[in-house]
Scaffold this motif. Structure first.
Motif, PDB file in Angstrom:
ATOM      1  N   ALA A   1     128.495  69.312 104.355  1.00  0.00           N
ATOM      2  CA  ALA A   1     127.194  69.991 104.385  1.00  0.00           C
ATOM      3  C   ALA A   1     126.683  70.339 102.997  1.00  0.00           C
ATOM      4  CB  ALA A   1     127.284  71.258 105.231  1.00  0.00           C
ATOM      5  N   ASN A   2     127.606  70.458 102.018  1.00  0.00           N
ATOM      6  CA  ASN A   2     127.202  71.002 100.728  1.00  0.00           C
ATOM      7  C   ASN A   2     127.454  70.101  99.519  1.00  0.00           C
ATOM      8  OD1 ASN A   2     126.305  73.855 101.391  1.00  0.00           O
ATOM      9  ND2 ASN A   2     128.325  73.834 102.348  1.00  0.00           N
ATOM     10  N   PHE A   3     128.163  68.991  99.723  1.00  0.00           N
ATOM     11  CA  PHE A   3     128.472  68.130  98.584  1.00  0.00           C
ATOM     12  C   PHE A   3     128.112  66.681  98.890  1.00  0.00           C
ATOM     13  CE2 PHE A   3     131.076  71.838  97.947  1.00  0.00           C
ATOM     14  CZ  PHE A   3     131.029  72.040  96.586  1.00  0.00           C
TER      15      PHE A   3
ATOM     16  N   VAL B   1     125.064  71.141  88.092  1.00  0.00           N
ATOM     17  CA  VAL B   1     124.452  69.819  88.208  1.00  0.00           C
ATOM     18  C   VAL B   1     124.614  69.370  89.648  1.00  0.00           C
ATOM     19  CG1 VAL B   1     126.594  68.709  87.426  1.00  0.00           C
ATOM     20  CG2 VAL B   1     124.452  67.435  87.382  1.00  0.00           C
ATOM     21  N   ALA B   2     123.561  68.787  90.214  1.00  0.00           N
ATOM     22  CA  ALA B   2     123.560  68.379  91.616  1.00  0.00           C
ATOM     23  C   ALA B   2     122.886  67.028  91.761  1.00  0.00           C
ATOM     24  CB  ALA B   2     122.828  69.418  92.473  1.00  0.00           C
ATOM     25  N   ARG B   3     123.209  66.343  92.843  1.00  0.00           N
ATOM     26  CA  ARG B   3     122.499  65.122  93.198  1.00  0.00           C
ATOM     27  C   ARG B   3     121.599  65.456  94.383  1.00  0.00           C
ATOM     28  NH1 ARG B   3     124.512  59.652  96.230  1.00  0.00           N
ATOM     29  NH2 ARG B   3     122.640  58.398  95.805  1.00  0.00           N
ATOM     30  N   LEU B   4     120.307  65.310  94.191  1.00  0.00           N
ATOM     31  CA  LEU B   4     119.353  65.656  95.237  1.00  0.00           C
ATOM     32  C   LEU B   4     119.100  64.503  96.194  1.00  0.00           C
ATOM     33  CD1 LEU B   4     116.741  67.751  93.221  1.00  0.00           C
ATOM     34  CD2 LEU B   4     118.929  68.445  94.231  1.00  0.00           C
TER      35      LEU B   4
ATOM     36  N   ARG C   1     121.548  68.701  97.842  1.00  0.00           N
ATOM     37  CA  ARG C   1     120.308  69.480  97.816  1.00  0.00           C
ATOM     38  C   ARG C   1     120.495  70.831  98.499  1.00  0.00           C
ATOM     39  NH1 ARG C   1     114.912  68.198  97.076  1.00  0.00           N
ATOM     40  NH2 ARG C   1     115.424  65.975  96.931  1.00  0.00           N
ATOM     41  N   ASN C   2     121.245  70.868  99.576  1.00  0.00           N
ATOM     42  CA  ASN C   2     121.457  72.104 100.311  1.00  0.00           C
ATOM     43  C   ASN C   2     122.138  73.158  99.440  1.00  0.00           C
ATOM     44  OD1 ASN C   2     121.608  73.730 102.806  1.00  0.00           O
ATOM     45  ND2 ASN C   2     123.798  73.353 102.675  1.00  0.00           N
ATOM     46  N   LEU C   3     123.256  72.781  98.809  1.00  0.00           N
ATOM     47  CA  LEU C   3     123.965  73.728  97.954  1.00  0.00           C
ATOM     48  C   LEU C   3     123.171  74.030  96.689  1.00  0.00           C
ATOM     49  CD1 LEU C   3     126.450  75.416  97.424  1.00  0.00           C
ATOM     50  CD2 LEU C   3     127.614  73.380  96.544  1.00  0.00           C
ATOM     51  N   PHE C   4     122.461  73.036  96.160  1.00  0.00           N
ATOM     52  CA  PHE C   4     121.616  73.255  94.986  1.00  0.00           C
ATOM     53  C   PHE C   4     120.575  74.336  95.272  1.00  0.00           C
ATOM     54  CE2 PHE C   4     117.521  72.349  92.957  1.00  0.00           C
ATOM     55  CZ  PHE C   4     117.859  72.447  91.617  1.00  0.00           C
ATOM     56  N   ASN C   5     119.893  74.227  96.412  1.00  0.00           N
ATOM     57  CA  ASN C   5     118.865  75.218  96.762  1.00  0.00           C
ATOM     58  C   ASN C   5     119.468  76.606  96.911  1.00  0.00           C
ATOM     59  OD1 ASN C   5     116.770  73.364  96.745  1.00  0.00           O
ATOM     60  ND2 ASN C   5     116.958  72.904  98.918  1.00  0.00           N
ATOM     61  N   ASP C   6     120.665  76.670  97.488  1.00  0.00           N
ATOM     62  CA  ASP C   6     121.329  77.959  97.653  1.00  0.00           C
ATOM     63  C   ASP C   6     121.668  78.566  96.291  1.00  0.00           C
ATOM     64  OD1 ASP C   6     122.774  79.958  99.400  1.00  0.00           O
ATOM     65  OD2 ASP C   6     124.459  79.238  98.206  1.00  0.00           O
ATOM     66  N   ARG C   7     122.244  77.761  95.404  1.00  0.00           N
ATOM     67  CA  ARG C   7     122.598  78.270  94.072  1.00  0.00           C
ATOM     68  C   ARG C   7     121.373  78.627  93.265  1.00  0.00           C
ATOM     69  NH1 ARG C   7     127.708  74.532  91.975  1.00  0.00           N
ATOM     70  NH2 ARG C   7     129.167  75.162  93.623  1.00  0.00           N
ATOM     71  N   LEU C   8     120.305  77.837  93.422  1.00  0.00           N
ATOM     72  CA  LEU C   8     119.077  78.132  92.688  1.00  0.00           C
ATOM     73  C   LEU C   8     118.498  79.465  93.137  1.00  0.00           C
ATOM     74  CD1 LEU C   8     116.903  77.298  90.677  1.00  0.00           C
ATOM     75  CD2 LEU C   8     115.770  76.030  92.517  1.00  0.00           C
ATOM     76  N   GLY C   9     118.503  79.703  94.443  1.00  0.00           N
ATOM     77  CA  GLY C   9     118.000  80.982  94.945  1.00  0.00           C
ATOM     78  C   GLY C   9     118.803  82.152  94.406  1.00  0.00           C
TER      79      GLY C   9
END
Length: 223
Positions: free
Chosen positions: A96-98, A171-174, A107-115
């Motif tokens: 779900a997150n990687f 760093v994330a892959r969207l 993207r899911n984990l990126f959005n969470d970390r960004l928030g």
């Protein structure tokens, strides 16, 4: 399943045969107190009369332990092997997150970390920069070299991006050829631009794929 009986002081009174794995990990025998924090849990359950649930690991097995009060004042502990459940839950969490290809946050984990990062920055009155990075004309790379070669380039690109940042940046892959970097606490616009250039330079170097030398370029946007 493990079954233990403890005194109200947290000493082991009885243990069935399936409990031996736990006893070996705890290095105790009948008559000895349980190691902390389990001994204190038994004392607390005896005083409060309220059950307590906890997890314990013995070798490679994870047990769910339920400390239950009894009418005679002793504490009964009932265990259950939850290793498979925990491993399945961790696999689902990773899916779900990687990103499966690169291992980067998706993207899911990126959005969470960004928030979380933006919220913390507001509280600290600090700054955050987000770099959105694309490999140019990547569809043509896939078309010319094939999807397998394209995947190898994406994997190496992910490694280069990770090498180009430091903790606590993310760093994330969207998706597809789109990557993102959360830069925490940049001190100036120059530091933001400098990181963006360094990341693009790293991605734009040559790649060796199946004996072939491949050169790509990249673009970045900053918010």
């Amino acid at each position: 399943d493990p079954v233990l009986r403890l005194s109200k002081e947290g000493k082991l009174v009885f243990a069935n045969l399936p409990s031996q794995d736990l006893l070996s990990a705890w290095e105790i025998e009948v008559g000895a107190p349980l190691p902390e924090p389990y001994c204190q849990m038994a004392v607390d359950v005896a005083k409060s009369g309220q059950p307590v649930d906890v997890e314990a690991t013995a070798t490679e097995t994870i047990y769910a332990l339920s400390f239950q009060p009894s009418e005679d004042g002793d504490i009964h502990v009932f265990g259950r092997d939850v290793t498979s459940f925990r491993e399945a839950r961790e696999r689902l969490n990773r899916m779900a997150n990687f990103d499966r290809l690169t291992g980067l946050p998706n993207r899911n984990l990126f959005n969470d970390r960004l928030g979380q990062t933006v919220g913390q920055a507001k509280r600290d009155e600090s700054t955050v920069a987000v770099h959105l990075i694309n490999i140019d004309n990547f569809a043509e790379v896939n078309k010319t070299l094939g999807l397998a070669a394209g995947d190898k380039i994406l994997q190496e690109a992910a490694e280069r991006l990770q090498l180009g940042i430091r903790e606590p940046h993310t760093v994330a892959r969207l998706g597809a050829d789109e990557f993102a970097v959360i830069q925490i606490g940049p001190r100036s616009a120059n530091s933001v631009a400098s990181l963006a250039q360094r990341l693009m330079d790293g991605l734009s170097d040559t790649y060796r794929v199946d004996g072939e030398t491949v050169r790509v370029t990249s673009s970045a946007g900053i918010t």
